[in-house]
Write a protein that holds these residues in place. Structure first.
Motif, PDB file in Angstrom:
ATOM      1  N   GLU A 108     -18.090 -30.855   1.028  1.00 12.95           N
ATOM      2  CA  GLU A 108     -17.575 -31.746  -0.015  1.00 12.95           C
ATOM      3  C   GLU A 108     -16.066 -31.595  -0.212  1.00 12.95           C
ATOM      4  OE1 GLU A 108     -19.764 -31.183  -3.584  1.00 12.95           O
ATOM      5  OE2 GLU A 108     -21.673 -31.853  -2.733  1.00 12.95           O
ATOM      6  N   LEU A 109     -15.499 -30.488   0.259  1.00  6.52           N
ATOM      7  CA  LEU A 109     -14.056 -30.290   0.126  1.00  6.52           C
ATOM      8  C   LEU A 109     -13.272 -31.349   0.903  1.00  6.52           C
ATOM      9  CD1 LEU A 109     -13.792 -26.391   0.445  1.00  6.52           C
ATOM     10  CD2 LEU A 109     -13.512 -27.758  -1.612  1.00  6.52           C
ATOM     11  N   LEU A 110     -13.887 -31.898   1.936  1.00  3.99           N
ATOM     12  CA  LEU A 110     -13.195 -32.906   2.743  1.00  3.99           C
ATOM     13  C   LEU A 110     -13.072 -34.235   2.010  1.00  3.99           C
ATOM     14  CD1 LEU A 110     -14.634 -32.250   6.327  1.00  3.99           C
ATOM     15  CD2 LEU A 110     -12.757 -31.127   5.123  1.00  3.99           C
ATOM     16  N   ASP A 111     -13.777 -34.380   0.894  1.00  6.25           N
ATOM     17  CA  ASP A 111     -13.682 -35.619   0.114  1.00  6.25           C
ATOM     18  C   ASP A 111     -12.473 -35.619  -0.821  1.00  6.25           C
ATOM     19  OD1 ASP A 111     -16.038 -36.512   1.269  1.00  6.25           O
ATOM     20  OD2 ASP A 111     -17.300 -35.661  -0.309  1.00  6.25           O
ATOM     21  N   LYS A 112     -11.815 -34.488  -0.955  1.00  6.52           N
ATOM     22  CA  LYS A 112     -10.656 -34.400  -1.852  1.00  6.52           C
ATOM     23  C   LYS A 112      -9.428 -35.033  -1.208  1.00  6.52           C
ATOM     24  CE  LYS A 112     -12.143 -30.091  -4.075  1.00  6.52           C
ATOM     25  NZ  LYS A 112     -12.318 -30.645  -5.426  1.00  6.52           N
ATOM     26  N   ASP A 113      -8.494 -35.490  -2.054  1.00  2.80           N
ATOM     27  CA  ASP A 113      -7.232 -36.023  -1.543  1.00  2.80           C
ATOM     28  C   ASP A 113      -6.439 -34.900  -0.902  1.00  2.80           C
ATOM     29  OD1 ASP A 113      -7.753 -38.593  -2.440  1.00  2.80           O
ATOM     30  OD2 ASP A 113      -6.928 -38.188  -4.420  1.00  2.80           O
ATOM     31  N   ARG A 114      -5.814 -35.216   0.232  1.00  2.00           N
ATOM     32  CA  ARG A 114      -5.078 -34.189   0.984  1.00  2.00           C
ATOM     33  C   ARG A 114      -3.669 -34.673   1.317  1.00  2.00           C
ATOM     34  NH1 ARG A 114     -10.027 -34.396   3.928  1.00  2.00           N
ATOM     35  NH2 ARG A 114      -8.996 -35.304   5.750  1.00  2.00           N
ATOM     36  N   LEU A 115      -2.752 -33.721   1.343  1.00  2.00           N
ATOM     37  CA  LEU A 115      -1.366 -33.989   1.728  1.00  2.00           C
ATOM     38  C   LEU A 115      -0.901 -32.827   2.585  1.00  2.00           C
ATOM     39  CD1 LEU A 115       1.195 -35.814   1.324  1.00  2.00           C
ATOM     40  CD2 LEU A 115       1.784 -34.324  -0.597  1.00  2.00           C
ATOM     41  N   LEU A 116      -0.169 -33.114   3.650  1.00  2.00           N
ATOM     42  CA  LEU A 116       0.336 -32.072   4.547  1.00  2.00           C
ATOM     43  C   LEU A 116       1.843 -31.934   4.374  1.00  2.00           C
ATOM     44  CD1 LEU A 116       0.091 -30.062   6.921  1.00  2.00           C
ATOM     45  CD2 LEU A 116       0.273 -32.025   8.483  1.00  2.00           C
TER      46      LEU A 116
END
Length: 329
Positions: A272-280
């Protein structure tokens, strides 16, 4: 607060109070014949209650006090007087706390709101006085109920940090440096891996006096989800973050590969962590010229927005804060 004072896992023993004894008193008074039963009920035993406190962020206060016993209820008395209830025991915990039964590992409750109260163990019910048992065939009962026993048990208390943005990266990626520049937090910073041994929190100030909370999680390595390194112990803190900021240094041998390893560790820990918004964010870019930046851009991970920043040289930090604020809102 120093790293040594950060405690995110504790085991406690709790015992609620026993209910008070009901009274078997018979009313006796001059000029009143056959006064009959007037014994009062026993008081309730004290509860064990958990209470959320937004001003706490560690379980350190439970490190040296792990046994909690509530007092019993008072016994009933004459004139149908009910005994006093036992005093409740309140255990303050930070927001994001999970309580499990130590024997079954079952989640009992979660505390995510300030001043939220959850009764962990109810006190025993007080016994009934003898006046409850009076009837046409038994007008002078000389007995009353004993109070019920309280409950007891061992519990595991775990903390998952509540933060808006969680920093994810390999050891020595510059997470602590970024946190120290963007916030007033003072994490330990050094030029060797695994400098950060405990999560650190800081409040980031953005435009128009807006703020959000950023958490620096100890470095993750490949295999962290299986227990390698330090990251596996702290992966659960990332579960509570609204957005994830991946930080990879510009001098990395393969930025794309590092990002995929980090993403895979999060997936193995909790998909479920992959559903969070991500920024690199590519850190330590003060050492790059335009030609090197262009070369790096050609081989960046797909499907994620990327920024070039430098904590030391204060490059790209305002743009980073703006992007994170936009993601959170």
């Amino acid at each position: 607060m120093t790293e040594g004072n950060f405690v995110d896992y504790i085991k406690i023993y709790a015992s609620s109070g026993k209910g008070g004894q009901g009274s078997a008193h018979l009313h006796r008074e001059k000029y009143i014949t056959k006064g009959g039963p007037d014994g009062g009920d026993g008081g309730r035993g004290g509860h064990i209650i958990l209470k959320g406190d937004k001003n706490m962020w560690t379980l350190f206060h439970l490190k040296f006090k792990r046994h909690f016993r509530a007092e019993g209820g008072g016994a009933g008395s004459k004139s149908r007087s009910t005994g006093a209830d036992g005093e409740d025991i309140y255990i303050p915990v930070p927001l994001g706390t999970i309580i499990r039964d130590a024997d079954t590992d079952e989640i009992i409750c979660e505390i995510t709101e300030h001043d939220k109260e959850v009764i962990l163990l109810e006190g025993g019910k007080g016994g009934l006085g003898n006046w409850h048992f009076k009837s046409s065939t038994n007008q002078t009962p000389r007995y009353a109920q004993p109070g019920l026993e309280g409950k007891e048990g061992w519990f595991r208390i775990e903390l998952k940090i509540l933060a808006d943005v969680g920093l994810v990266g390999f050891p020595n990626a510059g997470k602590s440096t970024l946190l120290s520049v963007l916030t007033a937090a003072k994490p330990k910073i050094a030029d060797y891996a695994f400098t950060t041994l405990k999560p650190n929190l800081g409040i980031v100030e953005n435009r128009n006096h807006t703020t959000f909370v950023m958490a620096d999680i100890p470095g993750i390595i490949e295999g962290a989800a299986e227990g390698k390194g330090l990251g596996h112990r702290f992966l659960r803190h990332i579960e509570r973050n609204s957005a994830l900021l991946f930080l990879i240094p510009a001098d990395s041998d393969d930025i794309k590969k590092e990002y995929e390893i980090l993403l895979n560790e999060l997936k193995k820990h909790n998909p479920e962590l992959l559903d969070k918004d991500r920024l690199l964010a590519i850190s330590k870019t003060d050492m790059l010229d335009d030609e090197l930046k262009a070369e790096i851009k050609e081989d960046l991970p797909k499907g994620i927005e990327t920024l070039f920043i430098s904590s030391v040289a204060q490059i790209g930090l305002q743009e980073l804060k703006d992007k994170l604020w936009q993601m959170l809102n």
